[in-house]
Design a protein around this motif. Structure first.
Motif, PDB file in Angstrom:
ATOM      1  N   ALA A  69       0.837  -1.206   0.000  1.00 54.86           N
ATOM      2  CA  ALA A  69       0.000   0.000   0.000  1.00 54.86           C
ATOM      3  C   ALA A  69       0.869   1.252   0.000  1.00 54.86           C
ATOM      4  O   ALA A  69       0.575   2.232  -0.696  1.00 54.86           O
ATOM      5  CB  ALA A  69      -0.927  -0.008   1.210  1.00 54.86           C
ATOM      6  N   GLY A  73      -0.136   1.709  -3.476  1.00 51.04           N
ATOM      7  CA  GLY A  73      -1.513   2.135  -3.258  1.00 51.04           C
ATOM      8  C   GLY A  73      -2.362   1.041  -2.645  1.00 51.04           C
ATOM      9  O   GLY A  73      -1.958  -0.115  -2.525  1.00 51.04           O
ATOM     10  N   ARG A  74      -3.574   1.427  -2.237  1.00 49.60           N
ATOM     11  CA  ARG A  74      -4.484   0.482  -1.587  1.00 49.60           C
ATOM     12  C   ARG A  74      -4.950  -0.616  -2.537  1.00 49.60           C
ATOM     13  O   ARG A  74      -5.095  -1.779  -2.131  1.00 49.60           O
ATOM     14  CB  ARG A  74      -5.716   1.226  -1.062  1.00 49.60           C
ATOM     15  N   ARG A  75      -5.215  -0.266  -3.781  1.00 50.91           N
ATOM     16  CA  ARG A  75      -5.800  -1.250  -4.711  1.00 50.91           C
ATOM     17  C   ARG A  75      -4.883  -2.454  -4.922  1.00 50.91           C
ATOM     18  O   ARG A  75      -5.321  -3.602  -4.734  1.00 50.91           O
ATOM     19  CB  ARG A  75      -6.127  -0.565  -6.040  1.00 50.91           C
ATOM     20  N   ALA A 124      -8.480   1.920   4.307  1.00 53.69           N
ATOM     21  CA  ALA A 124      -8.754   2.500   2.994  1.00 53.69           C
ATOM     22  C   ALA A 124      -9.984   3.396   3.050  1.00 53.69           C
ATOM     23  O   ALA A 124     -10.068   4.412   2.344  1.00 53.69           O
ATOM     24  CB  ALA A 124      -8.943   1.394   1.952  1.00 53.69           C
ATOM     25  N   ARG A 194     -11.081   2.748  -8.109  1.00 50.86           N
ATOM     26  CA  ARG A 194     -10.359   3.726  -8.919  1.00 50.86           C
ATOM     27  C   ARG A 194     -11.055   5.076  -8.789  1.00 50.86           C
ATOM     28  O   ARG A 194     -12.280   5.119  -8.897  1.00 50.86           O
ATOM     29  CB  ARG A 194     -10.340   3.308 -10.381  1.00 50.86           C
ATOM     30  N   ASP A 196      -7.231   5.456  -6.740  1.00 53.34           N
ATOM     31  CA  ASP A 196      -6.778   4.896  -5.483  1.00 53.34           C
ATOM     32  C   ASP A 196      -6.902   5.935  -4.374  1.00 53.34           C
ATOM     33  O   ASP A 196      -6.356   7.039  -4.480  1.00 53.34           O
ATOM     34  CB  ASP A 196      -5.314   4.447  -5.602  1.00 53.34           C
TER      35      ASP A 196
END
Length: 411
Positions: A69, A73-75, A124, A194, A196
């Motif tokens: 992350a 990023g979180r995704r 998130a 989307r 993120d």
């Protein structure tokens, strides 16, 4: 309504769906793993190791998920967690087909990655939340897991029936269904999370730094030294509430069985406990936003202490008192998790948040594993009442620390 508000609403909707799918898959596995492992090994002690393996897996994957992350990023981080969990569930199904409890225990470590992804989802939800709504955003993500947590164990039997019709052992069905659910959660994140949320949160603070990537975080030792007192209090609160919850909850069915309670009665008590864990989270989120994070964390610690006393003093045949104690325990866990997660998030810089959150989840899951093991030893060597006493005294320092922090803020 700003663009950030629109993105935040989308993020919360996506996370709500993934929480339902992920929680259903996790609880399916937890509902059957102890029994399946014990049957395969023909030893009850191996059954206990099955749940411990899954919890340790969640702890081990908390750091890699957080690091991913921080860097990407979180995704990608959530997709990684759910994907690893899906592989673990598929390997677990193969272990049942092969009749190997050794392979099953190893696969459950991978299976635990899905739990780490589900826990990371609450952070998130806080990335783009306004400060005065941050706790409610965390609570909404936690609350969304309620449906999956309740439905998951009830899907195990139908999944087993489908496996039998396909010519597979009945125990393979729940794991295959869990693998499908984890894959669906990963697809939902990959397709719909989307933009993120962490990338947007970081670009708002350090646009130049984040233009070329998500950036690097401090090492674990440097991070711990840099944590302010409020962040350490939040981390300790989340860890202690989770440890107490796992320890006391895990041995309650054993205590009730000694008193002659039926499986139906035991199921009702545990169901009330699980419902109290998740269903009350929006209330505690609202309270944390209105009253403050530390006061609600104090309430959580007080509820854990009270639940330990009520449940610990209950005779093994007194289901109503045990149900009341376990319900308070669930409320305490919920208050501690929601308020502690919000407090931790806002106590550290944006660039350091994933690392601090990963450290929190690592401590929380390690604490859960140790809580379950310790609870078994205490009940075996002494009694369930001794366990209640231990849990209560363990949570007392958190209550004192929270009260002290509240008084410092008042001054």
């Amino acid at each position: 309504m700003t663009v950030v508000d629109v993105v935040q609403r989308r993020v919360l909707r996506v996370l709500a769906v993934t929480q339902v799918l992920g929680a259903a898959g996790v609880t399916i596995g937890l509902a059957v793993s102890t029994l399946i492992a014990a049957v395969l090994a023909e030893a009850d002690v191996v059954g206990g190791l099955a749940q411990t393996s899954a919890v340790l897996g969640a702890a081990l994957f908390a750091v890699p998920v957080a690091r991913m992350a921080a860097r990407r990023g979180r995704r990608p981080a959530l997709v990684f967690g759910y994907g690893a969990g899906a592989i673990g569930a598929a390997v677990a199904a193969c272990a049942v087909v092969l009749g190997s409890w050794h392979v099953l225990l190893v696969s459950l470590v991978l299976f635990g990655a899905a739990s780490s992804a589900n826990f990371a989802g609450r952070y998130a939800g806080a990335d783009l939340a306004h400060p005065h709504r941050r706790a409610r955003s965390v609570a909404l993500v936690v609350w969304a897991a309620t449906l999956g947590a309740v439905a998951g164990p009830n899907l195990a039997a139908p999944a087993g029936d489908v496996a039998v019709r396909l010519g597979l052992p009945v125990g393979a069905g729940p794991y295959l269904l869990a693998a499908v659910l984890f894959c669906l959660a990963a697809v939902v994140v990959l397709r719909f999370l989307r933009p993120d949320p962490l990338a947007i949160a970081r670009s708002a603070v350090t646009p130049a730094h984040c233009a070329g990537g998500m950036g690097e975080t401090k090492g674990a030792k440097a991070l711990w030294r840099s944590l302010p007192p409020t962040a350490r209090l939040a981390l300790g609160g989340v860890t202690l509430c989770h440890t107490a919850m796992v320890g006391l909850m895990s041995m309650t069915p054993v205590h009730m069985d000694h008193g002659g309670s039926s499986l139906r009665v035991v199921g009702v008590v545990i169901s009330l406990h699980v419902a109290s864990m998740y269903a009350a989270s929006p209330l505690f989120g609202w309270m944390a936003d209105r009253l403050g994070r530390v006061p609600v964390l104090t309430i959580g610690a007080a509820l854990v202490v009270a639940s330990a006393g009520i449940a610990g003093m209950a005779p093994s045949h007194d289901a109503p008192q045990l149900a009341a104690g376990l319900a308070l325990l669930g409320f305490g866990w919920s208050a501690g998790l929601v308020a502690g997660s919000a407090l931790l998030t806002e106590s550290v810089e944006v660039l350091d948040r994933p690392a601090a959150q990963g450290l929190s989840d690592l401590c929380m899951n390690v604490g859960g594993a140790l809580g379950g093991i310790t609870a078994g030893v205490v009940v075996t060597a002494w009694s369930y009442a001794a366990l209640g006493l231990l849990v209560g005294f363990t949570a007392l320092p958190l209550l004192v620390a929270c009260l002290f922090a509240s008084l410092q803020r008042v001054r």
